[in-house]
Design a protein around this motif. Structure first.
Motif, PDB file in Angstrom:
ATOM      1  N   ASP A  39       0.721  -1.250   0.270  1.00 53.41           N
ATOM      2  CA  ASP A  39       0.285  -0.113  -0.359  1.00 53.41           C
ATOM      3  C   ASP A  39       0.878   1.158   0.279  1.00 53.41           C
ATOM      4  O   ASP A  39       0.889   2.369  -0.740  1.00 53.41           O
ATOM      5  CB  ASP A  39      -1.304   0.284   1.495  1.00 53.41           C
ATOM      6  N   VAL A  40       1.848   1.397   1.129  1.00 53.56           N
ATOM      7  CA  VAL A  40       2.765   2.958   0.811  1.00 53.56           C
ATOM      8  C   VAL A  40       3.073   2.324  -0.234  1.00 53.56           C
ATOM      9  O   VAL A  40       3.466   3.558  -0.948  1.00 53.56           O
ATOM     10  CB  VAL A  40       4.284   2.462   2.132  1.00 53.56           C
ATOM     11  N   GLN A  41       4.049   1.385  -1.161  1.00 53.62           N
ATOM     12  CA  GLN A  41       4.207   1.600  -2.266  1.00 53.62           C
ATOM     13  C   GLN A  41       3.608   2.086  -3.462  1.00 53.62           C
ATOM     14  O   GLN A  41       3.587   3.005  -4.510  1.00 53.62           O
ATOM     15  CB  GLN A  41       4.993   0.045  -3.225  1.00 53.62           C
ATOM     16  N   LEU A  42       2.675   1.443  -3.110  1.00 48.96           N
ATOM     17  CA  LEU A  42       1.652   2.767  -4.433  1.00 48.96           C
ATOM     18  C   LEU A  42       0.682   3.918  -3.927  1.00 48.96           C
ATOM     19  O   LEU A  42       0.995   3.942  -5.330  1.00 48.96           O
ATOM     20  CB  LEU A  42       0.419   0.871  -4.404  1.00 48.96           C
ATOM     21  N   ARG A  43       1.105   4.114  -3.245  1.00 48.66           N
ATOM     22  CA  ARG A  43       0.550   5.467  -2.595  1.00 48.66           C
ATOM     23  C   ARG A  43       2.199   6.381  -3.127  1.00 48.66           C
ATOM     24  O   ARG A  43       1.754   7.502  -4.180  1.00 48.66           O
ATOM     25  CB  ARG A  43       0.508   5.846  -1.097  1.00 48.66           C
ATOM     26  N   ALA A  44       2.982   5.948  -3.185  1.00 49.66           N
ATOM     27  CA  ALA A  44       4.526   6.577  -3.664  1.00 49.66           C
ATOM     28  C   ALA A  44       4.102   6.814  -5.382  1.00 49.66           C
ATOM     29  O   ALA A  44       4.413   7.968  -5.571  1.00 49.66           O
ATOM     30  CB  ALA A  44       5.639   5.582  -2.753  1.00 49.66           C
ATOM     31  N   GLU A  45       3.800   5.304  -5.494  1.00 52.69           N
ATOM     32  CA  GLU A  45       3.802   5.457  -7.068  1.00 52.69           C
ATOM     33  C   GLU A  45       2.980   6.522  -7.483  1.00 52.69           C
ATOM     34  O   GLU A  45       3.417   7.499  -8.507  1.00 52.69           O
ATOM     35  CB  GLU A  45       3.699   3.941  -7.567  1.00 52.69           C
ATOM     36  N   ILE A  46       1.118   6.883  -6.725  1.00 50.93           N
ATOM     37  CA  ILE A  46       0.575   7.667  -7.378  1.00 50.93           C
ATOM     38  C   ILE A  46       0.860   8.698  -7.627  1.00 50.93           C
ATOM     39  O   ILE A  46       0.605  10.002  -8.500  1.00 50.93           O
ATOM     40  CB  ILE A  46      -0.556   6.954  -6.567  1.00 50.93           C
ATOM     41  N   LYS A  47       0.995   9.285  -5.703  1.00 47.31           N
ATOM     42  CA  LYS A  47       2.178  10.447  -5.938  1.00 47.31           C
ATOM     43  C   LYS A  47       2.935  10.861  -6.706  1.00 47.31           C
ATOM     44  O   LYS A  47       2.965  11.707  -7.555  1.00 47.31           O
ATOM     45  CB  LYS A  47       2.650  10.460  -4.639  1.00 47.31           C
ATOM     46  N   ARG A  48       3.992   9.987  -7.109  1.00 53.09           N
ATOM     47  CA  ARG A  48       4.594  10.391  -8.456  1.00 53.09           C
ATOM     48  C   ARG A  48       4.016  10.753  -9.488  1.00 53.09           C
ATOM     49  O   ARG A  48       4.921  11.613 -10.473  1.00 53.09           O
ATOM     50  CB  ARG A  48       6.145   9.733  -8.206  1.00 53.09           C
ATOM     51  N   LEU A  49       3.410   9.775  -9.480  1.00 51.52           N
ATOM     52  CA  LEU A  49       2.805   9.694 -11.141  1.00 51.52           C
ATOM     53  C   LEU A  49       1.999  11.266 -11.253  1.00 51.52           C
ATOM     54  O   LEU A  49       1.795  11.238 -12.764  1.00 51.52           O
ATOM     55  CB  LEU A  49       1.858   8.892 -11.472  1.00 51.52           C
ATOM     56  N   LEU A  50       0.808  11.676  -9.908  1.00 53.02           N
ATOM     57  CA  LEU A  50       0.208  12.928 -10.562  1.00 53.02           C
ATOM     58  C   LEU A  50       1.480  13.592 -10.577  1.00 53.02           C
ATOM     59  O   LEU A  50       1.224  15.406 -10.788  1.00 53.02           O
ATOM     60  CB  LEU A  50      -0.358  13.039  -8.811  1.00 53.02           C
ATOM     61  N   LYS A  51       2.058  14.078  -9.849  1.00 51.70           N
ATOM     62  CA  LYS A  51       3.444  14.911  -9.723  1.00 51.70           C
ATOM     63  C   LYS A  51       3.948  14.877 -11.231  1.00 51.70           C
ATOM     64  O   LYS A  51       4.647  16.267 -11.779  1.00 51.70           O
ATOM     65  CB  LYS A  51       4.179  14.900  -8.361  1.00 51.70           C
ATOM     66  N   GLU A  52       4.410  14.498 -11.588  1.00 53.63           N
ATOM     67  CA  GLU A  52       5.339  13.358 -13.077  1.00 53.63           C
ATOM     68  C   GLU A  52       4.282  13.862 -14.085  1.00 53.63           C
ATOM     69  O   GLU A  52       4.447  15.434 -14.922  1.00 53.63           O
ATOM     70  CB  GLU A  52       5.642  12.307 -13.285  1.00 53.63           C
ATOM     71  N   ALA A  53       2.503  14.762 -14.017  1.00 57.79           N
ATOM     72  CA  ALA A  53       2.048  14.430 -14.954  1.00 57.79           C
ATOM     73  C   ALA A  53       1.520  16.151 -14.264  1.00 57.79           C
ATOM     74  O   ALA A  53       1.329  16.870 -15.635  1.00 57.79           O
ATOM     75  CB  ALA A  53      -0.023  14.208 -14.601  1.00 57.79           C
ATOM     76  N   THR A  54       1.398  16.636 -13.388  1.00 52.78           N
ATOM     77  CA  THR A  54       1.625  18.034 -13.296  1.00 52.78           C
ATOM     78  C   THR A  54       2.778  19.169 -13.947  1.00 52.78           C
ATOM     79  O   THR A  54       2.953  20.587 -14.457  1.00 52.78           O
ATOM     80  CB  THR A  54       0.761  18.464 -11.969  1.00 52.78           C
ATOM     81  N   SER A  55       3.857  18.143 -13.918  1.00 53.78           N
ATOM     82  CA  SER A  55       5.086  19.439 -14.689  1.00 53.78           C
ATOM     83  C   SER A  55       4.860  19.022 -15.972  1.00 53.78           C
ATOM     84  O   SER A  55       5.104  19.753 -16.347  1.00 53.78           O
ATOM     85  CB  SER A  55       6.304  18.010 -14.029  1.00 53.78           C
ATOM     86  N   TYR A  56       3.364  18.047 -16.558  1.00 54.54           N
ATOM     87  CA  TYR A  56       3.277  18.555 -18.313  1.00 54.54           C
ATOM     88  C   TYR A  56       2.567  19.300 -18.217  1.00 54.54           C
ATOM     89  O   TYR A  56       1.257  19.305 -18.088  1.00 54.54           O
ATOM     90  CB  TYR A  56       3.578  16.789 -18.754  1.00 54.54           C
ATOM     91  N   SER A  57       2.978  20.823 -18.767  1.00 48.51           N
ATOM     92  CA  SER A  57       2.412  21.930 -18.366  1.00 48.51           C
ATOM     93  C   SER A  57       1.788  22.074 -19.906  1.00 48.51           C
ATOM     94  O   SER A  57       1.277  23.486 -20.132  1.00 48.51           O
ATOM     95  CB  SER A  57       2.193  23.242 -17.789  1.00 48.51           C
TER      96      SER A  57
END
Length: 178
Positions: free
Chosen positions: A47-65
């Motif tokens: 669960d902790v790994q999945l949460r970290a992966e989700i945060k990383r993906l969303l952060k990366e997605a917001t960097s593509y503006s």
């Protein structure tokens, strides 16, 4: 001779008070420990790994503006949404498994606790569990002596039911502290 035997029997029953308290405290500590294990088991490494992966993906997605990177951002957001569904499914499965296992243990402990209380009540019904100075329990002397007699040498004889209630309250307080 008969008076000496009753005096010894009563003295032996006074040792029952700390033993009864320890039994009650044991059941409360066991229940708290099982509840702690249930809460601890609800958090897993996956669960902790999945949460970290989700945060990383969303952060990366917001960097593509930029408009040219919109497709990459959308793809990352969809991937994050899929991971969130996977996380929700994993949590639901774990919750069901924990409910079956830990709730069963908690029910068994509850049944054992009730059976022990009934057994102790039957065993010590007319036998005093403890003797407390009458001055310490001035207004509550008769209430504490429920089922055990009233007085012996200016002491109030405490019955099993008030002792179980008192032991339960004190052990709950002790469990909250720890």
């Amino acid at each position: 001779m008969a008076e000496e035997e009753t005096g010894e029997g009563q003295h032996g029953s006074y040792l029952a008070a700390p033993v009864i308290f320890l039994v009650v405290a044991f059941f409360h500590l066991l229940t708290r420990w099982l509840e702690h294990l249930r809460r601890k088991a609800s958090r897993s490494d996956s669960d902790v790994q999945l949460r970290a992966e989700i945060k990383r993906l969303l952060k990366e997605a917001t960097s593509y503006s930029q408009p040219s990177t919109f497709a990459q951002a959308a793809k990352l957001r969809r991937l994050a949404a899929a991971k969130e569904k996977e996380l929700a499914n994993c949590q639901e499965m774990r919750k069901k498994q924990m409910k079956l296992s830990y709730d069963l243990y908690l029910k068994i402990v509850f049944i054992l606790k009730i059976a022990t209380y009934v057994l102790l009540t039957c065993w010590f019904w007319r036998t005093p569990v403890a003797a407390i100075s009458h001055k310490l329990v001035q207004p509550f002397g008769k209430l504490l002596s429920l089922g055990a007699g009233h007085h012996l040498n200016d002491n109030v004889l405490v019955g099993i039911i008030p002792w179980l209630i008192l032991s339960t309250r004190v052990s709950k307080f002790v469990c909250q502290v720890f």
